[in-house]
Design a protein around this motif. Structure first.
Motif, PDB file in Angstrom:
ATOM      1  N   LEU A  30       0.503  -1.431   0.349  1.00 13.81           N
ATOM      2  CA  LEU A  30      -0.096   0.532  -0.342  1.00 13.81           C
ATOM      3  C   LEU A  30       1.323   1.075   0.136  1.00 13.81           C
ATOM      4  N   ALA A  31       2.198   1.419   0.793  1.00 10.17           N
ATOM      5  CA  ALA A  31       2.752   2.299   0.603  1.00 10.17           C
ATOM      6  C   ALA A  31       3.337   2.688  -0.314  1.00 10.17           C
ATOM      7  N   ALA A  32       4.309   1.477  -1.098  1.00 12.38           N
ATOM      8  CA  ALA A  32       4.278   1.073  -2.963  1.00 12.38           C
ATOM      9  C   ALA A  32       3.535   2.178  -3.597  1.00 12.38           C
ATOM     10  N   ALA A  33       2.165   1.346  -3.466  1.00 10.79           N
ATOM     11  CA  ALA A  33       0.754   2.498  -4.270  1.00 10.79           C
ATOM     12  C   ALA A  33       0.427   3.720  -3.753  1.00 10.79           C
ATOM     13  N   VAL A  34       0.956   4.268  -3.207  1.00 10.14           N
ATOM     14  CA  VAL A  34       0.288   5.786  -2.720  1.00 10.14           C
ATOM     15  C   VAL A  34       1.146   5.563  -3.191  1.00 10.14           C
ATOM     16  N   VAL A  36       3.618   6.054  -5.708  1.00  8.80           N
ATOM     17  CA  VAL A  36       3.099   6.141  -7.272  1.00  8.80           C
ATOM     18  C   VAL A  36       1.498   6.819  -7.265  1.00  8.80           C
ATOM     19  N   TYR A  37       0.793   7.040  -6.623  1.00  5.48           N
ATOM     20  CA  TYR A  37      -0.388   7.276  -6.920  1.00  5.48           C
ATOM     21  C   TYR A  37      -0.371   8.972  -6.891  1.00  5.48           C
ATOM     22  N   VAL A  38       0.783   9.183  -5.830  1.00  9.32           N
ATOM     23  CA  VAL A  38       0.897  10.684  -5.434  1.00  9.32           C
ATOM     24  C   VAL A  38       1.329  11.553  -6.490  1.00  9.32           C
ATOM     25  N   ALA A  39       2.692  10.518  -7.140  1.00 10.87           N
ATOM     26  CA  ALA A  39       3.109  10.951  -7.857  1.00 10.87           C
ATOM     27  C   ALA A  39       2.413  11.316  -9.227  1.00 10.87           C
ATOM     28  N   VAL A  40       2.464  10.426  -9.296  1.00 16.27           N
ATOM     29  CA  VAL A  40       1.054  10.192 -11.031  1.00 16.27           C
ATOM     30  C   VAL A  40       0.211  11.452 -10.724  1.00 16.27           C
ATOM     31  N   THR A  41      -0.502  11.481  -9.526  1.00 22.01           N
ATOM     32  CA  THR A  41      -1.749  12.673  -9.687  1.00 22.01           C
ATOM     33  C   THR A  41      -0.938  14.074  -9.607  1.00 22.01           C
ATOM     34  N   ILE A  42       0.071  14.756  -8.777  1.00 15.03           N
ATOM     35  CA  ILE A  42       0.836  14.936  -9.172  1.00 15.03           C
ATOM     36  C   ILE A  42       1.001  15.528 -10.241  1.00 15.03           C
ATOM     37  N   ALA A  43       1.542  14.463 -11.391  1.00 18.38           N
ATOM     38  CA  ALA A  43       2.068  14.982 -12.922  1.00 18.38           C
ATOM     39  C   ALA A  43       0.564  15.330 -13.967  1.00 18.38           C
ATOM     40  N   LEU A  44      -0.260  14.966 -13.668  1.00 20.89           N
ATOM     41  CA  LEU A  44      -1.793  14.875 -14.211  1.00 20.89           C
ATOM     42  C   LEU A  44      -2.405  16.366 -13.728  1.00 20.89           C
ATOM     43  N   VAL A  45      -2.312  16.803 -12.239  1.00 25.21           N
ATOM     44  CA  VAL A  45      -2.909  17.767 -12.045  1.00 25.21           C
ATOM     45  C   VAL A  45      -2.030  19.295 -13.194  1.00 25.21           C
ATOM     46  N   ALA A  46      -0.773  18.760 -13.173  1.00 32.91           N
ATOM     47  CA  ALA A  46       0.038  20.242 -13.564  1.00 32.91           C
ATOM     48  C   ALA A  46      -0.110  19.730 -15.328  1.00 32.91           C
ATOM     49  N   LEU A  66      -6.733   2.276 -11.424  1.00 32.02           N
ATOM     50  CA  LEU A  66      -5.866   2.224 -12.412  1.00 32.02           C
ATOM     51  C   LEU A  66      -4.188   1.804 -11.405  1.00 32.02           C
ATOM     52  N   VAL A  67      -3.757   2.677 -10.454  1.00 27.07           N
ATOM     53  CA  VAL A  67      -3.079   2.360  -9.619  1.00 27.07           C
ATOM     54  C   VAL A  67      -2.980   1.486  -8.122  1.00 27.07           C
ATOM     55  N   LEU A  68      -4.362   1.533  -7.870  1.00 29.74           N
ATOM     56  CA  LEU A  68      -4.243   1.431  -6.540  1.00 29.74           C
ATOM     57  C   LEU A  68      -5.407   0.147  -6.500  1.00 29.74           C
ATOM     58  N   VAL A  69      -6.196   0.235  -7.632  1.00 30.22           N
ATOM     59  CA  VAL A  69      -5.733  -1.037  -7.778  1.00 30.22           C
ATOM     60  C   VAL A  69      -6.392  -2.742  -9.080  1.00 30.22           C
ATOM     61  N   GLY A  70      -5.943  -1.583 -10.448  1.00 28.87           N
ATOM     62  CA  GLY A  70      -5.047  -2.055 -11.748  1.00 28.87           C
ATOM     63  C   GLY A  70      -3.693  -2.488 -11.123  1.00 28.87           C
ATOM     64  N   GLY A  71      -2.817  -1.875 -10.741  1.00 31.20           N
ATOM     65  CA  GLY A  71      -1.204  -1.986 -10.464  1.00 31.20           C
ATOM     66  C   GLY A  71      -1.166  -3.092 -10.264  1.00 31.20           C
ATOM     67  N   PRO A  72      -1.999  -3.393  -8.583  1.00 31.62           N
ATOM     68  CA  PRO A  72      -1.453  -5.355  -7.585  1.00 31.62           C
ATOM     69  C   PRO A  72      -1.375  -6.340  -8.561  1.00 31.62           C
ATOM     70  N   ILE A  73      -2.732  -5.544  -8.891  1.00 30.25           N
ATOM     71  CA  ILE A  73      -3.201  -7.474  -9.989  1.00 30.25           C
ATOM     72  C   ILE A  73      -2.066  -7.451 -11.109  1.00 30.25           C
ATOM     73  N   VAL A  74      -1.622  -6.336 -11.903  1.00 36.10           N
ATOM     74  CA  VAL A  74      -0.388  -6.662 -13.086  1.00 36.10           C
ATOM     75  C   VAL A  74       0.524  -6.741 -12.255  1.00 36.10           C
ATOM     76  N   VAL A  75       1.199  -6.483 -10.558  1.00 40.00           N
ATOM     77  CA  VAL A  75       2.141  -6.836 -10.523  1.00 40.00           C
ATOM     78  C   VAL A  75       2.225  -8.032 -10.135  1.00 40.00           C
ATOM     79  N   GLU A  76       1.300  -9.010  -9.580  1.00 43.82           N
ATOM     80  CA  GLU A  76       1.052 -10.374  -9.294  1.00 43.82           C
ATOM     81  C   GLU A  76       0.774 -10.966 -10.446  1.00 43.82           C
TER      82      GLU A  76
END
Length: 328
Positions: A30-34, A36-46, A66-76
């Motif tokens: 969850l820490a890794a997913a959050v 990544v989510y924060v970094a992607v969100t900041i980039a999208l806001v800009a 995509l990040v918090l649900v699809g990310g773990p699915i793709v990684v596993e």
């Protein structure tokens, strides 16, 4: 048949992960997913500052899914059950029969994990793991998976002996689609522990498992083939098919050994060169089956990697032993 208990009260099962290690792995994921989510969100806001509020909200929701649900699915799926947190804690998600998971297993675990982990802050997952005898949460139950300890102390990992060379390719046309995962698990765990069992108990278990496997495949056990050797040969045939499905037709599955008795021939089903029969010491009468009822397993050559087999001239044979003897 997810757990098989012998007459000696020996449970043949995987080593399930405990709740503390699983919780730590989930927190790391969850820490890794959050992050990544924060970094992607900041980039999208800009990048979407010129869009209206509705479009920005839609993009934010899509990124969350995509990040918090699809990310773990793709990684596993890509790592075959080893996410970042699980690799750090020495855990792995496997099927009920001990095989690697696929996309559908990761998808079910990820979708149900949104409810029992994200929406309830892990309360439902903790309760389900405590209630389950094998520490499974709801996602594992519906997906047919199990989180196991991948790193175990040296010497405790079970070694599955390869089948004898004279059974190479004999079951290549067997239909294995009707064999349930629980039966595969029981067969695998029996083979890893058969030398620790009483000979008569091990023989009866092998006959029972071979009968169940033959009933599921619709093909009887060939005459003259010991039940333990039959189980090892069918299990390696299944592993060879899994390897070809995952890595292509060129993949080969050995039996865990690096010698001519167990490596490389299961992938293309090409039988190895004929091997001379193993000589039997005069003091021990060994029947064609293995293990045989009424004889101590200590009289047989070891089946571990690199074990030497006796030869007729009394010298040690350098070939690794499979633990099985060709029929007379």
């Amino acid at each position: 048949m997810s757990e098989l208990v012998t007459g000696e009260a020996v449970a043949l099962e995987l080593r399930p992960a405990r709740l503390p290690s699983r919780a730590l792995a989930v927190l790391l994921d969850l820490a890794a997913a959050v992050a990544v989510y924060v970094a992607v969100t900041i980039a999208l806001v800009a990048a979407t500052a010129s869009l209206d509020e509705a479009a920005q909200t839609a993009i934010s929701i899509a990124m969350f899914v995509l990040v918090l649900v699809g990310g773990p699915i793709v990684v596993e799926t890509l790592s075959q059950g080893r996410s970042l947190g699980k690799m750090a804690c020495g855990l792995r998600v496997v099927r009920d029969d001990g095989g690697p998971i696929r996309f559908r297993h990761a998808l079910v675990r990820g979708l149900i994990g949104v409810i029992e982990i994200l929406m309830t802050f892990g309360v439902v997952a903790c309760i389900a793991s405590l209630v389950s005898a094998r520490g499974r949460r709801l996602g594992d139950v519906f997906a047919g998976t199990l989180v196991v300890r991948e790193r175990v102390p040296a010497g405790q990992a079970g070694f599955v002996p390869p089948p004898p060379p004279w059974l190479a390719g004999r079951f290549s046309g067997l239909d294995l689609s009707a064999v349930p995962d629980g039966l595969w698990l029981a067969v695998r765990q029996y083979l890893t522990r058969m030398r620790q069992l009483d000979p008569q108990v091990g023989w009866s278990m092998a006959e029972r498992l071979a009968g169940d496997l033959a009933e599921r495949t619709g093909t009887p056990v060939p005459p003259g083939v010991p039940p333990a050797a039959y189980l090892a040969a069918v299990l390696q045939e299944r592993q060879a098919r899994e390897a070809r499905r995952a890595f292509g037709n060129g993949a080969a599955v050995g039996g865990g050994q690096a010698g001519p008795a167990g490596a490389g021939w299961a992938g293309n089903h090409a039988p190895p060169p004929a091997q001379p029969p193993v000589a039997v010491p005069p003091a021990v009468h060994r029947p064609s089956g293995y293990p045989s009822p009424g004889h101590s397993s200590a009289a047989y050559p070891p089946a571990g990697p690199g074990a030497a087999s006796p030869r007729a001239d009394g010298a040690a044979d350098e070939r690794p032993s499979t633990g099985f003897v060709p029929p007379a």
